[in-house]
Every structure is written in structure tokens, then in C-alpha cells.
Write an enzyme that holds these catalytic residues in place. Structure first.
Site, PDB file in Angstrom:
ATOM      1  N   GLY A 103      52.703  55.878  15.149  1.00  0.00           N
ATOM      2  CA  GLY A 103      53.082  55.233  14.352  1.00  0.00           C
ATOM      3  C   GLY A 103      53.849  55.597  13.734  1.00  0.00           C
TER       4      GLY A 103
ATOM      5  N   THR B  20      37.596  53.708  16.659  1.00  0.00           N
ATOM      6  CA  THR B  20      37.858  54.934  15.449  1.00  0.00           C
ATOM      7  C   THR B  20      37.102  55.136  14.425  1.00  0.00           C
ATOM      8  OG1 THR B  20      39.425  55.155  15.526  1.00  0.00           O
ATOM      9  CG2 THR B  20      38.893  56.856  17.315  1.00  0.00           C
TER      10      THR B  20
ATOM     11  N   ARG C 105      49.733  63.332  15.330  1.00  0.00           N
ATOM     12  CA  ARG C 105      50.743  63.284  14.389  1.00  0.00           C
ATOM     13  C   ARG C 105      51.092  65.028  14.976  1.00  0.00           C
ATOM     14  NH1 ARG C 105      50.044  59.470  13.511  1.00  0.00           N
ATOM     15  NH2 ARG C 105      48.733  57.821  11.537  1.00  0.00           N
TER      16      ARG C 105
ATOM     17  N   ASP D 121      49.130  44.441  21.849  1.00  0.00           N
ATOM     18  CA  ASP D 121      47.389  45.588  21.393  1.00  0.00           C
ATOM     19  C   ASP D 121      47.303  43.929  20.562  1.00  0.00           C
ATOM     20  OD1 ASP D 121      45.574  47.011  20.832  1.00  0.00           O
ATOM     21  OD2 ASP D 121      46.723  47.965  19.421  1.00  0.00           O
TER      22      ASP D 121
ATOM     23  N   ASP E  26      35.041  36.935  23.424  1.00  0.00           N
ATOM     24  CA  ASP E  26      35.222  35.836  23.286  1.00  0.00           C
ATOM     25  C   ASP E  26      34.441  35.738  24.952  1.00  0.00           C
ATOM     26  OD1 ASP E  26      34.558  32.612  22.387  1.00  0.00           O
ATOM     27  OD2 ASP E  26      36.431  33.472  21.854  1.00  0.00           O
TER      28      ASP E  26
ATOM     29  N   LYS F  65      43.562  42.570  21.201  1.00  0.00           N
ATOM     30  CA  LYS F  65      42.061  43.076  21.648  1.00  0.00           C
ATOM     31  C   LYS F  65      41.093  41.825  21.495  1.00  0.00           C
ATOM     32  CE  LYS F  65      42.438  47.590  18.970  1.00  0.00           C
ATOM     33  NZ  LYS F  65      44.303  47.365  18.479  1.00  0.00           N
TER      34      LYS F  65
HETATM   35  O1  C5P Z   1      51.028  55.226  12.515  1.00  0.00           O
HETATM   36  P1  C5P Z   1      49.671  55.509  13.309  1.00  0.00           P
HETATM   37  O2  C5P Z   1      50.314  56.836  14.288  1.00  0.00           O
HETATM   38  O3  C5P Z   1      48.078  55.977  12.886  1.00  0.00           O
HETATM   39  O4  C5P Z   1      49.351  53.955  14.214  1.00  0.00           O
HETATM   40  C1  C5P Z   1      48.117  54.640  15.500  1.00  0.00           C
HETATM   41  C2  C5P Z   1      48.474  52.918  15.768  1.00  0.00           C
HETATM   42  O5  C5P Z   1      47.026  52.817  17.065  1.00  0.00           O
HETATM   43  C3  C5P Z   1      48.226  52.032  14.796  1.00  0.00           C
HETATM   44  O6  C5P Z   1      48.932  50.117  15.735  1.00  0.00           O
HETATM   45  C4  C5P Z   1      46.567  51.152  14.752  1.00  0.00           C
HETATM   46  O7  C5P Z   1      46.155  50.111  14.573  1.00  0.00           O
HETATM   47  C5  C5P Z   1      46.540  51.940  16.384  1.00  0.00           C
HETATM   48  N1  C5P Z   1      45.061  52.491  16.482  1.00  0.00           N
HETATM   49  C6  C5P Z   1      43.965  53.060  16.301  1.00  0.00           C
HETATM   50  N2  C5P Z   1      42.917  53.883  17.158  1.00  0.00           N
HETATM   51  C7  C5P Z   1      42.664  53.115  17.029  1.00  0.00           C
HETATM   52  C8  C5P Z   1      43.195  51.609  17.845  1.00  0.00           C
HETATM   53  C9  C5P Z   1      44.523  52.002  17.513  1.00  0.00           C
HETATM   54  O8  C5P Z   1      44.689  54.368  15.206  1.00  0.00           O
HETATM   55  N3  C5P Z   1      41.072  52.587  17.394  1.00  0.00           N
END
Ligand code: C5P
Length: 233
Positions: free
Chosen positions: A210, A119, A181, A59, A64, A61
Site C-alpha cells: 500500500g 496480524t 517495506r 478484499d 457469516d 473478508k
Molecule cells: O500501506 P500498507 O502497505 O501497510 O498496506 C497493506 C495492505 O494490506 C492494507 O490494505 C491492509 O489493510 C492489508 N492487510 C494487512 N495485514 C493483514 C491483512 C491485510 O496489512 N494481515
């Protein structure tokens, strides 16, 4: 590819990441490596995790000029990751160049997905900072359609957007969705969340999870619960 749970390995070091993965004795969850770990530990961490038998979503992203992204994608492709990504805001030309760079001489390549609007960007910031005045959901759909037209495989989006993305771009266009969650779990800084079961009902193809797994007392049990709820088995 089949639906799956991807664990966001948001750790600052190689040691912490490998200690975490060691807990999954014999099991090989799909993992996401982000900027923090990649920039801290270097590309070797990708090779090491791949050698252990995990599938990897890298990831980083990218965003360029097309030629630079194309060449960077060739390097990432050689790391043999399964999914990598870029910003759709880089334009269709950049996404097409990325696909070219990603495609190996034998015609194979990792999946390539696009970030639409982050987001963390809301309507106000989009209007103020980017001078984009259309409604956010319309912008997200437009970016997804442009990514599909460029030949990409899917987008990163909220679970709550998965349905409209599939409607706009087809059922086989992948939706990779963070913001997951467990019911009653700590939401943290995520705003629009869904449970793994709800993500399945909404049509997510991959959920990125995460802290509900990495910060759990028993991460293996939390990952297994997530798989059960998301995959419905
Ligand atoms: O800990 P958590 O479940 O919130 O982690 C979500 C993961 O998804 C993190 O690595 C975060 O950077 C990534 N992410 C996100 N929202 C996005 C893009 C990526 O939460 N729009």
C-alpha cells in the site's frame, strides 16, 4: 497464476482511486480493493477498474453462516474479480459453501483465499478474547490446513509465515503477503515487515503493498522498483 505485486488502493473515493491509476499510463498493475473503497464507492468501482484492464483482489473478508456467504460469493463472482477472500474462522463448511457460490455455471471462478488470524491479533488477545490457548503460529497453520482441505487456493499471511504455510499446505498453495517495506522505508503501523526482495526469498506468491507505493512521490517508479525487487527482473 504467476507471482506479482498487488497495490492496495486504500483510497476513500472513486475519484482519488482513478486519479491514482491514471498515473500508470498504459501499465496495468494488479490492484486490491478493500472495504473502505467498496463500501464508499459501491460495486461499480470494481467494474470500472476491471474495464480499465486491471486484475483485482477484492478484499472484503467475508464471515457469516455458510448459506449467506455462498450467496454473497455468487454476487462477487459476477463482478469478475480475480481473487476474493473470507475468514477461515468461519469454519470449513463456510469455506466449502463459499467455493460453491463462487463457481460460475461454466466452472470458472476467482481464486479464493483465507485470512487466518489477523496480524492485528496477538497471542494475548487470542487467549483473552477468543479463548484460543494454542500458540499463534500453530493456530495460523491449522487454519491454513483447514482452508486447503476445504479446497481454497491460499491464505493471506505475513511474509515471515510463507515458508511454514507452504510446508504445511504445499508449494502451490498461495501465500498473499502484506507488510512489505523498502529497505530503510517508513514502517508505519506494520510490525513484522520484509523488503520485496526478502519476500521473494521467503517464498511469497503475491505481495500486497500500500503506502510504500500510494504515498510515494512517484508511485509509478515505486511500483516498478517493487516489481524489480520482488520478481527479480
Ligand atoms: O500501506 P500498507 O502497505 O501497510 O498496506 C497493506 C495492505 O494490506 C492494507 O490494505 C491492509 O489493510 C492489508 N492487510 C494487512 N495485514 C493483514 C491483512 C491485510 O496489512 N494481515
Amino acid at each position: 497464476m504467476a507471482k506479482d505485486v498487488i497495490i492496495a488502493c486504500d483510497f476513500p473515493s472513486r475519484e482519488q482511486t482513478l486519479d491514482f491509476l491514471d498515473r500508470f499510463s498504459g501499465q496495468k498493475p494488479f490492484v486490491k480493493i478493500g472495504m473502505e473503497l467498496f463500501y464508499g464507492a459501491g460495486p461499480q468501482i470494481v467494474r470500472e477498474i476491471k474495464e480499465r484492464g486491471h486484475r483485482i483482489f477484492l478484499d472484503l473478508k467475508l464471515h457469516d453462516i455458510p448459506n449467506t456467504v455462498k450467496k454473497a460469493m455468487t454476487v462477487l463472482s459476477a463482478l469478475d474479480v480475480d481473487i476474493c477472500n473470507l475468514h477461515a474462522a468461519g469454519t470449513r463448511a463456510m469455506m466449502e459453501a463459499a467455493l460453491e457460490g463462487l463457481t460460475r455455471p461454466d466452472g470458472t471462478r476467482p481464486l479464493l483465499i483465507a485470512v487466518t488470524q489477523l496480524t492485528s491479533t496477538d497471542q494475548g488477545a487470542m487467549e483473552r478474547d477468543l479463548l484460543i490457548e494454542k500458540p499463534l503460529d500453530q493456530v495460523v497453520r491449522h487454519y491454513a490446513r483447514t482452508a486447503a482441505a476445504a479446497g481454497l487456493d491460499g491464505v493471506v499471511c505475513s511474509c515471515l509465515e510463507a515458508g511454514q504455510i507452504h510446508e504445511a499446505c504445499g508449494e502451490s498453495f498461495l501465500t498473499v503477503t502484506p507488510g512489505v517495506r523498502f529497505a530503510g522505508g517508513d514502517v508505519g503501523d506494520q510490525k513484522r515487515v520484509a523488503t520485496p526482495e526478502r519476500a521473494r526469498e521467503l517464498g511469497s506468491d503475491y505481495i500486497v503493498v500500500g503506502r510504500p507505493i500510494t504515498a510515494a512521490e512517484d508511485p509509478v517508479e515505486a511500483w516498478e522498483r517493487c516489481c524489480r525487487e520482488f520478481l527479480g527482473k
